[in-house]
Design a protein around this motif. Structure first.
Motif, PDB file in Angstrom:
ATOM      1  N   ASN A  99       0.838  -1.194   0.000  1.00 44.93           N
ATOM      2  CA  ASN A  99       0.000   0.000   0.000  1.00 44.93           C
ATOM      3  C   ASN A  99       0.874   1.246   0.000  1.00 44.93           C
ATOM      4  O   ASN A  99       1.841   1.347   0.761  1.00 44.93           O
ATOM      5  CB  ASN A  99      -0.910   0.003   1.228  1.00 44.93           C
ATOM      6  N   TYR A 100       0.504   2.185  -0.856  1.00 38.99           N
ATOM      7  CA  TYR A 100       1.254   3.441  -0.935  1.00 38.99           C
ATOM      8  C   TYR A 100       0.255   4.570  -1.035  1.00 38.99           C
ATOM      9  O   TYR A 100      -0.589   4.597  -1.926  1.00 38.99           O
ATOM     10  CB  TYR A 100       2.184   3.450  -2.145  1.00 38.99           C
ATOM     11  N   THR A 101       0.324   5.499  -0.098  1.00 38.07           N
ATOM     12  CA  THR A 101      -0.583   6.635  -0.066  1.00 38.07           C
ATOM     13  C   THR A 101       0.106   7.854  -0.653  1.00 38.07           C
ATOM     14  O   THR A 101       1.175   8.257  -0.188  1.00 38.07           O
ATOM     15  CB  THR A 101      -1.018   6.947   1.380  1.00 38.07           C
TER      16      THR A 101
ATOM     17  N   ARG B 155       9.471  11.342  -0.809  1.00 40.25           N
ATOM     18  CA  ARG B 155       8.289  11.147  -1.656  1.00 40.25           C
ATOM     19  C   ARG B 155       8.744  11.179  -3.116  1.00 40.25           C
ATOM     20  O   ARG B 155       8.493  12.107  -3.861  1.00 40.25           O
ATOM     21  CB  ARG B 155       7.244  12.229  -1.393  1.00 40.25           C
TER      22      ARG B 155
END
Length: 222
Positions: A2-4, A186
């Motif tokens: 999962n990557y937000t 990021r």
């Protein structure tokens, strides 16, 4: 996995990124001006009656066109100081871009000059035109029309090549993006935004050059 997505670092760093775009364009303009100067000088020397001079120009073109730009900029920044010539990152980047672009500009400009036949020049002189009028009306504009697309493409390529200057910490878009990424981790968001910035700059440059071409360098409609 999962990557937000989180574009907060990009939004916070937006003023720095926009300013870095101007830095990128500044490097590209400086490099292209130097490249054109080298190109014009190289064309003159390329047709010199002195054979060693012609060989030197040919060797320069082959050397630059067949070696990586990263090696060229590293040589100027890291090797030349050993010979007593030390430059800051920004002048180094402009000089490296100018030299790299100049090797291509020599061939581009030379091709444009050679596209003008001697018969056209002789015809202009026979009609009583002054040499300056022959150059301006018969040689210059047709030659510029012939090389304009190649020169503008070279400028856009040079603009994208400025990203390599981040390897010596020159002030431009990629180097600023690297600092933001190293602080935020990021990578997807930062480099995705940088990709978009480069696309927008390229599109704007192509649009501006296209308008100039249609206004000044388009062939007359019969």
């Amino acid at each position: 996995m999962n990557y937000t997505l989180d574009f907060t670092p990009v939004i916070n760093g937006l003023p720095s990124l926009l300013a870095a775009c101007l830095g990128t364009l500044g490097l590209a303009v400086g490099g292209m001006v130097l490249a054109i100067i080298i190109g014009i000088g190289g064309v003159i020397l390329r047709d010199s009656p002195i054979r060693p001079v012609r060989w030197l120009v040919k060797a320069f073109v082959e050397l630059i066109r067949n070696t990586p730009f990263l090696v060229q900029i590293f040589f100027i920044y890291f090797a030349l100081p050993l010979a007593g010539l030390r430059l800051d990152p920004t002048p180094t980047a402009i000089i490296a871009l100018g030299i790299n672009g100049g090797a291509y500009a020599i061939e581009i400009i030379r091709g444009g000059v050679q596209s003008i036949s001697k018969g056209q020049v002789e015809a202009g002189l026979a009609l009583g035109l002054h040499k300056s009028q022959v150059f301006r009306l018969i040689v210059l504009k047709p030659a510029l029309r012939a090389i304009y697309p190649s020169l503008t493409s070279q400028f856009i390529l040079l603009t994208l090549t400025t990203s390599v200057a981040s390897a010596i910490a020159a002030y431009e878009l990629t180097s600023v993006a690297q600092r933001i990424e190293s602080d935020s981790f990021r990578s997807f968001e930062v480099y995705g935004a940088v990709t978009l910035f480069y696309l927008v700059m390229s599109w704007l440059l192509m649009s501006i050059f296209g308008l100039i071409q249609s206004r000044y360098f388009s062939y007359p409609v019969k």
